[in-house]
Write a protein that holds these residues in place. Structure first.
Motif, short mmCIF file in Angstrom:
data_model
loop_
_atom_site.label_atom_id
_atom_site.label_comp_id
_atom_site.label_asym_id
_atom_site.label_seq_id
_atom_site.Cartn_x
_atom_site.Cartn_y
_atom_site.Cartn_z
N THR A 13 6.22 -7.41 -15.22
CA THR A 13 7.05 -8.13 -15.84
C THR A 13 7.50 -9.60 -15.26
O THR A 13 8.62 -10.17 -15.55
N GLY A 14 7.19 -9.72 -14.02
CA GLY A 14 7.26 -10.78 -13.30
C GLY A 14 6.47 -10.65 -12.00
O GLY A 14 5.86 -9.80 -12.01
N LYS A 37 -3.39 8.29 1.16
CA LYS A 37 -3.90 7.40 0.04
C LYS A 37 -2.68 6.57 -0.46
O LYS A 37 -1.44 7.13 -0.77
N PHE A 38 -2.91 5.42 -1.01
CA PHE A 38 -2.04 4.58 -1.42
C PHE A 38 -2.40 4.35 -2.89
O PHE A 38 -3.52 3.59 -3.10
N ILE A 39 -1.78 4.72 -3.93
CA ILE A 39 -2.23 4.47 -5.53
C ILE A 39 -1.31 3.46 -6.13
O ILE A 39 0.09 3.30 -5.67
N LEU A 40 -1.71 2.30 -6.88
CA LEU A 40 -1.18 1.59 -7.47
C LEU A 40 -0.98 1.87 -8.82
O LEU A 40 -1.80 1.91 -9.64
N ARG A 41 0.26 2.30 -9.44
CA ARG A 41 0.48 2.42 -10.68
C ARG A 41 1.28 1.39 -11.38
O ARG A 41 2.21 0.91 -11.01
N ILE A 42 0.57 0.90 -12.63
CA ILE A 42 1.06 -0.08 -13.41
C ILE A 42 2.07 0.36 -14.51
O ILE A 42 1.57 1.11 -15.26
N ASP A 43 3.35 0.25 -14.18
CA ASP A 43 4.45 0.87 -15.19
C ASP A 43 4.51 -0.22 -16.38
O ASP A 43 5.50 -0.92 -16.29
N GLN A 56 -2.31 -9.13 -13.18
CA GLN A 56 -3.39 -9.67 -12.51
C GLN A 56 -2.43 -10.33 -11.10
O GLN A 56 -2.82 -10.34 -10.02
N GLY A 57 -1.38 -10.82 -11.47
CA GLY A 57 -0.53 -11.78 -10.35
C GLY A 57 -0.14 -10.76 -9.26
O GLY A 57 -0.31 -10.86 -7.82
N LEU A 58 0.33 -9.53 -9.59
CA LEU A 58 0.59 -8.52 -8.57
C LEU A 58 -0.43 -7.98 -7.91
O LEU A 58 -0.20 -7.77 -6.78
N LYS A 59 -1.63 -7.74 -8.62
CA LYS A 59 -2.67 -7.20 -7.87
C LYS A 59 -3.28 -8.46 -6.97
O LYS A 59 -3.61 -8.11 -5.65
N ASP A 60 -3.30 -9.60 -7.51
CA ASP A 60 -3.54 -10.82 -6.31
C ASP A 60 -2.67 -10.86 -5.24
O ASP A 60 -3.20 -10.83 -4.16
N SER A 250 9.47 -14.92 -4.36
CA SER A 250 8.20 -14.45 -4.69
C SER A 250 7.14 -14.60 -3.54
O SER A 250 7.12 -15.74 -2.92
N ILE A 251 6.29 -13.76 -3.44
CA ILE A 251 5.37 -13.78 -2.47
C ILE A 251 4.26 -14.99 -2.77
O ILE A 251 3.88 -15.62 -1.84
N GLN A 252 4.24 -15.27 -4.00
CA GLN A 252 3.56 -16.26 -4.45
C GLN A 252 4.13 -17.84 -3.85
O GLN A 252 3.56 -18.55 -3.36
#
Ligand code: GLU
Length: 452
Positions: A13-14, A37-43, A56-60, A250-252
């Motif tokens: 959401t941001g 292991k590190f799992i990425l869960r999209i809530d 996509q932004g947070l994956k980038d 933000s990281i961006q």
């Protein structure tokens, strides 16, 4: 201990900011340091506020930081699993229908407070008869569903906070499903943690109270609650909460300012811990040093200036090969006779690689120098004695020695007017190198212009 499996569970959401990246990083460092292991869960159960662009932004952002994941999934693909869990909880009498409107709940809350009682939900829904429920539904009300807490004390040994206990009689039975059938975060998180064999839930301390309810839901669904670690939140350099400033953190945005991923990780991996905040060469190095025992209970201070200083430390350690691609894009450097020398010369004067462009402007762009009237004659002499090229790193020393003998000037009086005339700046990199980088023609032109 078997290898840990952790998850980082952002809502799309941001964009990611330093607060949630620190949570991601701590999860990652812990898991990777232990071969886990590190799992990425999209809530993304909130279908209205979640977007694919933010996902996509947070994956980038995570990829840019080097925080790769071993597996990823979206909660929005798993509603059937959550529906199954709901059916089980209902069958076990642990999920009950409630019909209060938000206004009615607010009224109950206020009454409780005015009577000096904690605003805990009174469980009216639990005592409704079938007829009463039918009457509400006939009015067009749709039930929301609450989980029935045990009323007992839930305890766990938090890896950061030590022994923790939540008295579940002091909190409201949490709503797991809203009136429109949508899920709040609480239940899906537990269902996923069970199915993905999550061994450690590592998150911010704003979730401590949720953990009491979630541990009971883990038990109710036949799972064993994972280990828990709740990390203190970030505050700014002034000790104030960061929530209002997170947009600009933000990281961006930090990336656009020229901060390198490893500087951000070095800072976020060390603030609030007993280790010194220093630049590290790699995430693996940070992972090998990571331990929950090192994380303190006080809020961790995030200071953007400290981040810039770390980045400057990193920049100093970068070789020409590390930055040659970036330098290739800098306007003006096509006139530079030796880019490697340029890099070695300017890197002590910059905090980000991209700031090298301001020194390219100084060396190869148009400059204006403000020479004092009393120094004009000296600059004229300098122009006349300027050696013929090509220049090497000895040229400056020989030339200024000659000027010293000819004019009797020394120290600042000898060097500062030359620096000003040749660069337009009162401070900057080593002049012996600057002279080589300028070359004879440009140096002669600048001296002439400054003497005029
Ligand atoms: N989506 C939740 C959040 O961002 C996840 C919390 C958790 O890690 O359990 O707050």
């Amino acid at each position: 201990m078997s290898a840990p499996i952790v998850r980082f569970a952002p809502s799309p959401t941001g964009r990611l900011h330093v607060g949630n990246v620190r949570t991601a990083l701590i999860n990652w460092l812990f898991a990777k340091g232990q071969g886990g292991k590190f799992i990425l869960r999209i809530d993304d159960t909130d279908l209205e506020r979640s977007t694919k662009e933010y996902e996509q932004g947070l994956k980038d952002d995570l990829t840019w930081l080097g925080l790769g994941w071993d597996d990823t999934f979206n909660q929005s693909d798993r509603f059937d699993k959550y529906d199954e869990a709901v059916a089980k909880l209902k069958a076990d009498g642990l999920l009950y229908a409630c019909y209060e409107t938000p206004e009615e709940l607010e009224r109950k809350r206020k009454i409780a407070l005015s009577r000096g009682r904690p605003p805990v939900y009174d469980r009216a829904g639990l005592n409704l008869t079938d007829d009463e429920k039918a009457a509400f539904e006939a009015e067009g009300r749709k039930p929301h569903w609450r989980f029935k807490l045990s009323g007992e004390r839930v305890e766990w040994n938090d890896l950061v906070r030590g022994p923790q206990g939540i008295d579940t009689s002091s909190v409201s039975d949490p709503i797991l499903v809203r009136g429109d059938g949508s899920y709040l975060y609480t239940l899906p998180s537990v269902v996923d943690d069970i199915e993905y064999d999550i061994t450690h839930v590592v998150r911010g301390e704003d979730h401590v109270t949720n953990s009491g309810a979630q541990i009971e839901i883990f038990m109710a669904l036949g799972g064993k609650a994972p280990e828990m670690a709740h990390t203190p939140l970030l505050v700014g350099a002034d000790g104030q909460g960061l929530s209002k400033r997170l947009g600009s953190l933000s990281i961006q945005e930090l990336g656009k300012k020229g901060l390198e991923p490893i500087s951000i990780a070095s800072l976020l991996g060390k603030i609030g811990t007993s280790d010194n905040v220093e630049i590290r060469a790699s995430l693996d190095e940070l992972a090998s040093e990571f331990s929950f025992d090192k994380i303190g209970r006080a809020p961790a201070r995030f200071d953007e200036e400290e981040l810039m200083k770390l980045n400057a430390q990193l920049v100093l350690s970068l070789s020409y090969a590390d930055v040659s691609d970036t330098l290739g894009g800098i306007a003006g450097l096509e006139n530079c006779p030796d880019r490697e020398l340029f890099w070695e010369t300017v890197k002590e004067n910059i905090s980000t690689v991209s700031e090298a462009s301001s020194w390219a402007d100084v060396l190869y762009g148009a400059i204006s120098s403000d020479i004092e009237a009393e120094d004009k004659g000296y600059i004229q002499t300098a122009a006349e004695t300027l050696p013929a090229g090509p220049y090497d790193l000895e040229t400056w020393g020989k030339w200024t020695k000659e000027l010293k003998d000819a004019t009797g000037r020394k120290g600042k009086g000898l060097f500062m007017p030359l620096r000003l005339a040749l660069t337009g700046e009162g401070r900057g990199p080593d002049m012996g190198r600057v002279l080589v980088l300028l070359g004879q023609e440009r140096a002669a032109e600048r001296l002439k212009a400054a003497a005029a």
